[in-house]
Design an enzyme around this catalytic site. Structure first.
Site, PDB file in Angstrom:
ATOM      1  N   HIS A   1       0.701  -1.370   0.204  1.00 14.03           N
ATOM      2  CA  HIS A   1      -0.047  -0.043  -0.015  1.00 14.03           C
ATOM      3  C   HIS A   1       0.875   1.293  -0.074  1.00 14.03           C
ATOM      4  CE1 HIS A   1      -3.593   1.977   2.115  1.00 14.03           C
ATOM      5  NE2 HIS A   1      -3.381   2.822   1.101  1.00 14.03           N
TER       6      HIS A   1
ATOM      7  N   ALA B   1      -4.778   8.586  -3.300  1.00 15.77           N
ATOM      8  CA  ALA B   1      -5.901   8.299  -3.121  1.00 15.77           C
ATOM      9  C   ALA B   1      -6.795   9.364  -3.099  1.00 15.77           C
ATOM     10  CB  ALA B   1      -5.950   7.275  -1.930  1.00 15.77           C
TER      11      ALA B   1
ATOM     12  N   HIS C   1     -10.807   1.336  -1.447  1.00 11.88           N
ATOM     13  CA  HIS C   1     -10.185   2.698  -1.190  1.00 11.88           C
ATOM     14  C   HIS C   1     -11.005   4.017  -1.263  1.00 11.88           C
ATOM     15  CE1 HIS C   1      -6.756   5.369   0.417  1.00 11.88           C
ATOM     16  NE2 HIS C   1      -5.911   4.501   0.613  1.00 11.88           N
TER      17      HIS C   1
ATOM     18  N   GLU D   1       1.510   2.537   3.813  1.00 15.05           N
ATOM     19  CA  GLU D   1       0.892   3.725   2.865  1.00 15.05           C
ATOM     20  C   GLU D   1       1.959   5.001   3.155  1.00 15.05           C
ATOM     21  OE1 GLU D   1      -2.883   5.077   4.688  1.00 15.05           O
ATOM     22  OE2 GLU D   1      -3.695   5.385   2.269  1.00 15.05           O
TER      23      GLU D   1
ATOM     24  N   TYR E   1     -11.468   7.836   5.377  1.00 11.41           N
ATOM     25  CA  TYR E   1     -11.051   6.504   5.227  1.00 11.41           C
ATOM     26  C   TYR E   1     -11.326   5.324   5.887  1.00 11.41           C
ATOM     27  CZ  TYR E   1      -7.423   8.541   1.741  1.00 11.41           C
ATOM     28  OH  TYR E   1      -6.665   9.049   0.932  1.00 11.41           O
TER      29      TYR E   1
HETATM   30 ZN   LIG Z   1      -4.170   4.574   0.771  1.00 11.27          ZN
END
Ligand SMILES: [Zn+2]
Length: 338
Positions: free
Chosen positions: A6, A70, A176, A282, A192
């Site tokens: 990710h 994202a 996502h 991430e 999120y």
């Molecule tokens: Zn993400």
């Protein structure tokens, strides 16, 4: 090998995001978007070398499954054609990063979703990214409206044409959301984690994985509230006369390790079987600071995984083996990159 499943291109060259602003402004004014800006290989290298690549090396991870920013997907902005052009631009940049750094980054695409537009629209871009770019998965936004939840839930047949193509191509989706445009939600905080939790619940109350037994979803950010509330979900499933959660969902649903403290990571590993956890950080992303309690970056998740009371066989699954299984196209890409 340590595979971070990710990562987003949050450091893309400035003109890329500037073009997006111009594209949306043009759409609002009913004009055609300007031509896309030229971006050199050197600019792309510079955006990666001091950022994601440096952190990979410092933290001791090997390869990142890499996708467009994202929050920047912005599926609530413009219309189907603006989303198509933006997704194409973002995915092409990811492809260029992966081509410049084939040993460090493997691509995953964003989809040209638009609120209220059939996900059939996404099939051509997914096929292009998998077949032409060698991408191994996609990011699927369960709420293209950006915090208003106007599209049907993920278990609805509305989404099935896209799932059919994912199954055919043998690629998973990371579920996502993108930017929240509802002021009640903070994008990387509540929105999120709501998205992750809602997606799990939608899967639980549907026949999705009966209809698509090989479809795979990765629910990021440690599964949102799901592991913490596993007892609630088990109880709800039982009340609804559903099979136990492992049977119902854990052949198809996986969680990543983007949980930014050790107690959270410990809970994840205690509740969710090691077979269903994929290592991820991430980075460089939502939380960029140093945790004053540890002196290390919040998103340096490998430090937490290292401390888990798991066998080395289980850690091997989390770091590498599960990713190779959940992204069936990944082993060939890794082999090709040497
Ligand atoms: Zn993400």
């Amino acid at each position: 090998m340590i595979i971070d499943c990710h990562g987003h291109y949050t450091t893309s060259p400035r003109q890329h995001e500037a073009w997006r602003q111009e594209q949306i402004a043009a759409h609002k004014e009913g004009r055609a978007a300007p031509p896309r800006p030229a971006i050199s290989d050197d600019e792309i290298r510079a955006s990666i070398v001091g950022g994601q690549l440096k952190l990979q090396q410092e933290r001791g991870t090997d390869v990142t499954i890499f996708s467009p920013r994202a929050a920047g997907m912005g599926h609530h902005l413009g219309d189907a054609s603006t989303s198509e052009a933006w997704a194409a631009a973002c995915n092409e940049l990811i492809h260029r990063v992966c081509a410049l750094f084939p040993r460090n980054f493997i691509g995953v695409c964003m989809l040209p979703q638009s609120a209220g537009v059939s996900p059939k629209n996404c099939i051509a871009e997914l096929e292009r990214c998998v077949n032409e770019y060698g991408f191994v998965g996609c990011n699927l936004n369960p709420d293209p409206s950006g915090g208003f939840w106007q599209d049907p839930p993920l278990g609805d047949r509305y989404w099935y044409p896209l799932y059919e193509k994912m199954v055919e191509l043998d690629v998973p989706a990371m579920i996502h959301v993108s930017m929240a445009c509802n002021p009640a939600f903070h994008t990387t905080g509540s929105h999120y984690l709501n998205g992750d939790t809602a997606a799990f619940n939608q899967c639980m109350t549907s026949t999705l994985f009966k209809d698509f037994p090989t479809l795979k979803f990765i629910i990021p950010h440690g599964g949102g509230a799901v592991p913490y509330h596993w007892g609630r979900f088990r109880g709800l499933a039982q009340d609804m006369k559903l099979p136990p959660l492992p049977e119902l969902l854990l052949h198809n649903v996986f969680f990543d390790t983007c949980v930014y403290h050790l107690p959270g990571q410990e809970l994840l590993a205690k509740v969710i079987p090691a077979e269903n956890i994929l290592f991820a950080s991430e980075m460089i992303g939502a939380v960029r600071g140093i945790d004053p309690e540890t002196g290390y970056a919040f998103d340096d998740t490998k430090r937490y995984v290292e401390q888990l009371p798991l066998s080395s066989a289980d850690k091997q699954k989390i770091y590498e083996d599960n990713a190779r299984r959940v992204y069936p196209r990944l082993p060939a890409r890794l082999a090709a990159a040497g």
